[in-house]
Design a protein around this motif. Structure first.
Motif, mmCIF file in Angstrom:
data_model
loop_
_atom_site.group_PDB
_atom_site.id
_atom_site.type_symbol
_atom_site.label_atom_id
_atom_site.label_comp_id
_atom_site.label_asym_id
_atom_site.label_seq_id
_atom_site.Cartn_x
_atom_site.Cartn_y
_atom_site.Cartn_z
ATOM 1 N N HIS A 1 8.639 -8.248 -6.785
ATOM 2 C CA HIS A 1 7.368 -8.448 -6.083
ATOM 3 C C HIS A 1 7.624 -9.061 -4.721
ATOM 4 N N THR B 1 1.689 -1.094 -5.192
ATOM 5 C CA THR B 1 0.889 -2.317 -5.265
ATOM 6 C C THR B 1 0.617 -2.666 -6.723
ATOM 7 N N VAL C 1 -2.670 -9.957 -6.415
ATOM 8 C CA VAL C 1 -2.256 -8.664 -5.894
ATOM 9 C C VAL C 1 -0.915 -8.893 -5.218
ATOM 10 N N SER C 2 0.017 -7.944 -5.401
ATOM 11 C CA SER C 2 1.316 -8.057 -4.745
ATOM 12 C C SER C 2 1.833 -6.678 -4.389
ATOM 13 N N SER C 3 2.834 -6.664 -3.549
ATOM 14 C CA SER C 3 3.520 -5.420 -3.207
ATOM 15 C C SER C 3 4.807 -5.359 -3.994
ATOM 16 N N ARG D 1 -4.740 -2.635 -3.025
ATOM 17 C CA ARG D 1 -4.564 -3.644 -1.977
ATOM 18 C C ARG D 1 -5.879 -4.002 -1.286
ATOM 19 N N TYR E 1 -0.971 -0.720 -11.488
ATOM 20 C CA TYR E 1 0.007 -0.348 -10.463
ATOM 21 C C TYR E 1 -0.515 0.881 -9.736
ATOM 22 N N LYS F 1 -7.462 -7.478 -2.078
ATOM 23 C CA LYS F 1 -6.869 -8.736 -1.608
ATOM 24 C C LYS F 1 -7.916 -9.643 -0.981
#
Length: 136
Positions: free
Chosen positions: A70, A45, A7-9, A116, A41, A119
């Protein structure tokens, strides 16, 4: 067969056009490395599952970590599987902000599911990702 979920922003909110650029690039790169998976997406996120040979997946993850689009990558879960979950896709995709093309998962989308939130719950992240293997 090895898989990895992260997971990433996003460095910034992505437009539909920017997401398509990312998707095209991912599909090209994954085909070259014999990697399959899915990219989700939602509201800035990303959540992605990559599957393939461990070395190839880890090399791709390293490239993703270095991608300036990212930030705050969290490797949620890795493991071994007997066969690919997304064998027909170099990279499946769902823009959960639009909910079109995401199959029958509107219940999740309309119940304020946030990517998110996965996570900290690796097993639920895995189960959730697998639901998308039936999207055309």
């Amino acid at each position: 067969m090895f898989y990895l979920i992260y997971v990433s922003s996003a460095a910034k909110l992505m437009s539909a056009e920017e997401l398509l650029v990312i998707l095209r690039c991912a599909r090209d790169n994954n085909k070259k490395s014999n990697i399959t998976g899915i990219l989700l997406y939602q509201d800035g996120t990303f959540m992605q599952m990559l599957e393939g040979k461990e070395q190839a997946v880890m090399e791709m993850y390293k490239k993703i970590r270095n991608d300036s689009r990212h930030k705050g990558l969290i490797r949620t879960l890795t493991g071994n599987i007997k066969e690919r979950n997304f064998e027909d896709w170099s990279m499946g995709f769902c823009n959960m902000d639009e909910a079109e093309g995401c199959g029958n998962y509107q219940d999740y989308l309309y119940n304020n599911l946030l990517l998110r939130s996965f996570k900290s719950d690796a097993q639920e992240a895995y189960k959730f990702m697998l639901m998308f293997n039936k999207i055309n």
